[in-house]
Scaffold this motif. Structure first.
Motif, PDB file in Angstrom:
ATOM      1  N   UNK A 227       0.788  -1.225   0.000  1.00 44.65           N
ATOM      2  CA  UNK A 227       0.000   0.000   0.000  1.00 44.65           C
ATOM      3  C   UNK A 227       0.818   1.272   0.000  1.00 44.65           C
ATOM      4  N   UNK A 228       2.124   1.166  -0.242  1.00 48.47           N
ATOM      5  CA  UNK A 228       2.986   2.350  -0.158  1.00 48.47           C
ATOM      6  C   UNK A 228       2.799   3.304  -1.319  1.00 48.47           C
ATOM      7  N   UNK A 229       2.381   2.789  -2.463  1.00 45.53           N
ATOM      8  CA  UNK A 229       2.112   3.662  -3.609  1.00 45.53           C
ATOM      9  C   UNK A 229       0.654   4.079  -3.548  1.00 45.53           C
ATOM     10  N   UNK A 230       0.394   5.391  -3.545  1.00 54.03           N
ATOM     11  CA  UNK A 230      -0.969   5.905  -3.438  1.00 54.03           C
ATOM     12  C   UNK A 230      -1.265   6.801  -4.633  1.00 54.03           C
ATOM     13  N   UNK A 231      -1.638   6.208  -5.762  1.00 53.54           N
ATOM     14  CA  UNK A 231      -1.904   7.027  -6.951  1.00 53.54           C
ATOM     15  C   UNK A 231      -3.112   7.931  -6.748  1.00 53.54           C
ATOM     16  N   UNK A 232      -2.996   9.177  -7.191  1.00 49.60           N
ATOM     17  CA  UNK A 232      -4.120  10.114  -7.088  1.00 49.60           C
ATOM     18  C   UNK A 232      -5.076   9.952  -8.255  1.00 49.60           C
ATOM     19  N   UNK A 233      -4.539   9.544  -9.397  1.00 53.63           N
ATOM     20  CA  UNK A 233      -5.365   9.302 -10.578  1.00 53.63           C
ATOM     21  C   UNK A 233      -4.647   8.331 -11.499  1.00 53.63           C
ATOM     22  N   UNK A 234      -5.424   7.504 -12.173  1.00 54.36           N
ATOM     23  CA  UNK A 234      -4.889   6.599 -13.193  1.00 54.36           C
ATOM     24  C   UNK A 234      -5.882   6.658 -14.343  1.00 54.36           C
ATOM     25  N   UNK A 235      -5.420   6.997 -15.526  1.00 55.78           N
ATOM     26  CA  UNK A 235      -6.357   7.157 -16.632  1.00 55.78           C
ATOM     27  C   UNK A 235      -5.783   6.657 -17.947  1.00 55.78           C
ATOM     28  N   UNK A 236      -6.702   6.258 -18.809  1.00 52.79           N
ATOM     29  CA  UNK A 236      -6.334   5.867 -20.168  1.00 52.79           C
ATOM     30  C   UNK A 236      -6.072   7.126 -20.980  1.00 52.79           C
ATOM     31  N   UNK A 237      -5.040   7.114 -21.812  1.00 53.35           N
ATOM     32  CA  UNK A 237      -4.753   8.257 -22.687  1.00 53.35           C
ATOM     33  C   UNK A 237      -4.464   7.755 -24.094  1.00 53.35           C
ATOM     34  N   UNK A 238      -4.822   8.556 -25.067  1.00 56.03           N
ATOM     35  CA  UNK A 238      -4.618   8.159 -26.450  1.00 56.03           C
ATOM     36  C   UNK A 238      -3.431   8.818 -27.109  1.00 56.03           C
ATOM     37  N   UNK A 239      -2.694   9.655 -26.377  1.00 51.67           N
ATOM     38  CA  UNK A 239      -1.581  10.393 -26.983  1.00 51.67           C
ATOM     39  C   UNK A 239      -0.217   9.804 -26.642  1.00 51.67           C
ATOM     40  N   UNK A 240      -0.186   8.584 -26.115  1.00 51.14           N
ATOM     41  CA  UNK A 240       1.093   7.933 -25.808  1.00 51.14           C
ATOM     42  C   UNK A 240       1.281   6.769 -26.765  1.00 51.14           C
ATOM     43  N   UNK A 241       1.733   7.085 -27.955  1.00 46.00           N
ATOM     44  CA  UNK A 241       1.929   6.062 -28.972  1.00 46.00           C
ATOM     45  C   UNK A 241       3.325   5.475 -28.950  1.00 46.00           C
ATOM     46  N   UNK A 242       4.235   6.070 -28.185  1.00 50.86           N
ATOM     47  CA  UNK A 242       5.616   5.578 -28.150  1.00 50.86           C
ATOM     48  C   UNK A 242       6.038   5.155 -26.745  1.00 50.86           C
ATOM     49  N   UNK A 243       5.079   4.985 -25.871  1.00 53.08           N
ATOM     50  CA  UNK A 243       5.364   4.488 -24.535  1.00 53.08           C
ATOM     51  C   UNK A 243       4.112   3.782 -24.039  1.00 53.08           C
TER      52      UNK A 243
END
Length: 211
Positions: free
Chosen positions: A89-105
């Motif tokens: 539980x040490x990592x506490x992400x504030x947001x996680x979202x799908x994105x369409x502008x990451x075509x090279x990662x």
């Protein structure tokens, strides 16, 4: 005594709590609580019946848990569950979202605000590959040594991380060979140390911990 509890950890690292209750007479229920699978059963069940019901309920829970997340909300919930299960539980992400502008990662994380972005290209990939990517980015929210030893020790907490590395490497290799949208050249036979990222990263946007 109204209820009795016992806890154990399975070989795959899953934490389980079994709650026997005298108030429960005919039903069995299960839920996730702080990364632990809690199975509630009637106190009258035998040890053999308990074992059978716990196995059945855990199987159902894990099947639902490995369903591919579609919305940003499901993605955030998945990341938080992975943090609880593999990173204490040490990592506490504030947001996680799908994105369409990451075509090279595959994904990127910003430790300052705890945000994670996941490429839409991962949507149709196996859930365990998505989980490996999420754990990779969650590790970047904790570690401050880039892809150093501490980071690698966190990433390795996910049991299929090496398998996911190989899977994504294969996808990139096949895409490059086919002249896919990434436009990247075929990878070398021996990939560099940070081969979880795509072969030609986008221009630096201030993020770090990217695949």
């Amino acid at each position: 005594m109204a209820q009795r509890e016992r806890e154990f950890t399975r070989q795959d690292g899953l934490r389980v709590k079994v709650v026997r209750s005298t108030r429960r007479t005919r039903t069995v229920s299960a839920a996730w609580r702080d990364g632990t699978a809690v199975v509630s059963i009637p106190a009258r069940l035998s040890a053999a019946e308990e074992e059978e019901w716990v196995a059945t309920m855990l199987e159902r829970m894990l099947k639902r848990k490995t369903r591919v997340p579609r919305s940003d909300g499901e993605l955030l919930e998945r990341a938080r569950a992975l943090s609880e299960r593999y990173l204490e539980g040490r990592a506490a992400p504030s947001s996680v979202r799908w994105v369409g502008n990451q075509q090279r990662r595959w994904a990127s994380a910003t430790a300052v605000d705890g945000s994670i972005r996941v490429s839409e290209r991962l949507r149709d990939m196996p859930a365990w590959v998505q989980d490996a990517v999420l754990v990779h980015e969650l590790a970047h929210l904790i570690a401050d040594d880039g892809h150093g030893p501490y980071f690698k020790s966190l990433e390795a907490c996910y049991p299929r991380h090496a398998e996911a590395h190989a899977f994504l490497h294969g996808v990139e290799w096949a895409t490059a060979r086919a002249g896919g949208p990434s436009g990247a050249p075929p990878p070398a036979a021996e990939p560099d140390e940070d081969w979880m990222r795509d072969w030609q990263p986008d221009e630096d946007d201030g993020d770090w911990g990217r695949y």
